[in-house]
Design a protein around this motif. Structure first.
Motif, short mmCIF file in Angstrom:
data_model
loop_
_atom_site.label_atom_id
_atom_site.label_comp_id
_atom_site.label_asym_id
_atom_site.label_seq_id
_atom_site.Cartn_x
_atom_site.Cartn_y
_atom_site.Cartn_z
N GLU A 179 0.75 4.36 -2.71
CA GLU A 179 0.62 5.77 -2.37
C GLU A 179 1.79 6.57 -2.92
O GLU A 179 1.62 7.70 -3.40
CB GLU A 179 0.52 5.94 -0.86
CG GLU A 179 -0.80 5.42 -0.29
CD GLU A 179 -0.90 5.61 1.21
OE1 GLU A 179 0.03 6.19 1.81
OE2 GLU A 179 -1.91 5.18 1.78
N ASP A 180 2.99 5.99 -2.88
CA ASP A 180 4.15 6.68 -3.44
C ASP A 180 3.98 6.89 -4.94
O ASP A 180 4.38 7.92 -5.48
CB ASP A 180 5.42 5.86 -3.18
CG ASP A 180 5.86 5.91 -1.73
OD1 ASP A 180 5.37 6.79 -0.99
OD2 ASP A 180 6.69 5.06 -1.33
N ARG A 223 0.82 -1.21 0.00
CA ARG A 223 0.00 0.00 0.00
C ARG A 223 0.86 1.26 0.00
O ARG A 223 0.49 2.28 -0.60
CB ARG A 223 -0.93 -0.01 1.21
CG ARG A 223 -1.97 -1.13 1.14
CD ARG A 223 -2.95 -1.07 2.29
NE ARG A 223 -3.84 -2.22 2.27
CZ ARG A 223 -4.90 -2.36 3.07
NH1 ARG A 223 -5.19 -1.42 3.95
NH2 ARG A 223 -5.65 -3.44 2.98
N ARG A 224 1.98 1.20 0.67
CA ARG A 224 2.88 2.35 0.67
C ARG A 224 3.40 2.62 -0.74
O ARG A 224 3.49 3.75 -1.18
CB ARG A 224 4.05 2.11 1.62
CG ARG A 224 5.03 3.27 1.66
CD ARG A 224 6.21 3.01 2.55
NE ARG A 224 7.15 4.11 2.48
CZ ARG A 224 8.33 4.12 3.06
NH1 ARG A 224 8.71 3.09 3.80
NH2 ARG A 224 9.15 5.14 2.94
N ARG A 225 3.76 1.53 -1.44
CA ARG A 225 4.22 1.69 -2.83
C ARG A 225 3.13 2.32 -3.69
O ARG A 225 3.42 3.15 -4.56
CB ARG A 225 4.60 0.33 -3.41
CG ARG A 225 5.90 -0.25 -2.89
CD ARG A 225 6.13 -1.63 -3.43
NE ARG A 225 6.13 -1.65 -4.88
CZ ARG A 225 5.76 -2.69 -5.61
NH1 ARG A 225 5.31 -3.78 -5.04
NH2 ARG A 225 5.81 -2.62 -6.93
#
Length: 232
Positions: A103-104, A99-101
């Motif tokens: 958002e990035d 999920r961080r990827r």
């Protein structure tokens, strides 16, 4: 009565071998993937430490974190020392990373072509074991307003509601759209159903002066662009 051998808990290691302490003292970048995974699982089994167990888990997927992210809880529990709670911790940690990827990727903001669209979509769709259909909503400068999942299906397909797509486009003030779905099979060839759906969504959007710029079929490492192939 003979006592069973003690598990290789991280707290029993020498200070130099404790990944938690290493993270605190040196920072997360100094830890290997196995050490980070060992922090998640906390302890190993009677024969091996948490780091050794983590190395064995990673070796089973050729040390590829993307492949590990596809591993099910049941598959993880086949490793001695990994029960349900530890398997859930591993899955949760890897999902947060995914999920961080995603958002990035949205920090790219402006979509200038199929490559930049793929960079936004791959972290979201590339590794899924089932099919999903997503929409990127763009303003008149082709900057991302919003990105939403429109539907979720099984391994072989998903259903798309045109009304939901257009209602959201009107709500956020989008003037352009990028359609996207994944093929868990890895094939990049669009089916006739993909082509029919693209034509249907393009026609419906045009009636509201909203332009469909592209439709991407996404796999883990590649994509197919309807626009690049002249199919729009």
């Amino acid at each position: 009565m003979k006592q069973p051998p003690e598990k290789f808990s991280i707290k029993n290691w020498s200070e130099d071998d404790r990944p938690r302490e290493k993270l605190l003292q040196k920072g997360k970048a100094h830890l290997s993937n196995a050490e980070l995974l060992a922090i998640l699982i906390g302890s190993g089994n009677r024969e091996e430490s948490a780091v050794a167990l983590s190395k064995r888990i990673l070796a089973s997927v050729d040390n590829n974190l993307n492949e590990l992210g596809k591993t099910s809880i049941a598959q993880l529990m086949k490793f001695k020392g990994i029960g349900e709670a530890k398997a859930i911790s591993i899955c949760a940690g890897l999902e947060l990373g995914r999920r961080r990827r995603a958002e990035d990727a949205l920090e790219l903001k402006k979509v200038s072509g199929s490559t930049s669209a793929f960079e936004i979509l791959q972290p979201v769709l590339g590794e899924l074991p089932h099919e999903e259909f997503w929409i990127i909503y763009l303003n008149n400068n082709h900057k991302v307003i919003q990105m939403n999942q429109l539907s979720k299906g099984g391994i072989t397909g998903t259903l798309v509601d045109v009304r939901l797509m257009l209602r959201r486009a009107l709500e956020v003030g989008a003037v352009a759209l990028i359609l996207a779905h994944n093929h868990p099979s890895g094939t990049l060839k669009p089916s006739q159903a993909d082509k029919n759906l693209t034509a249907k969504l393009t026609t419906a959007s045009a009636a509201l002066d909203i332009k469909v710029l592209d439709h991407l079929i996404v796999t883990e490492k590649a994509y197919f662009s309807f626009a690049d192939e002249g199919l729009l």
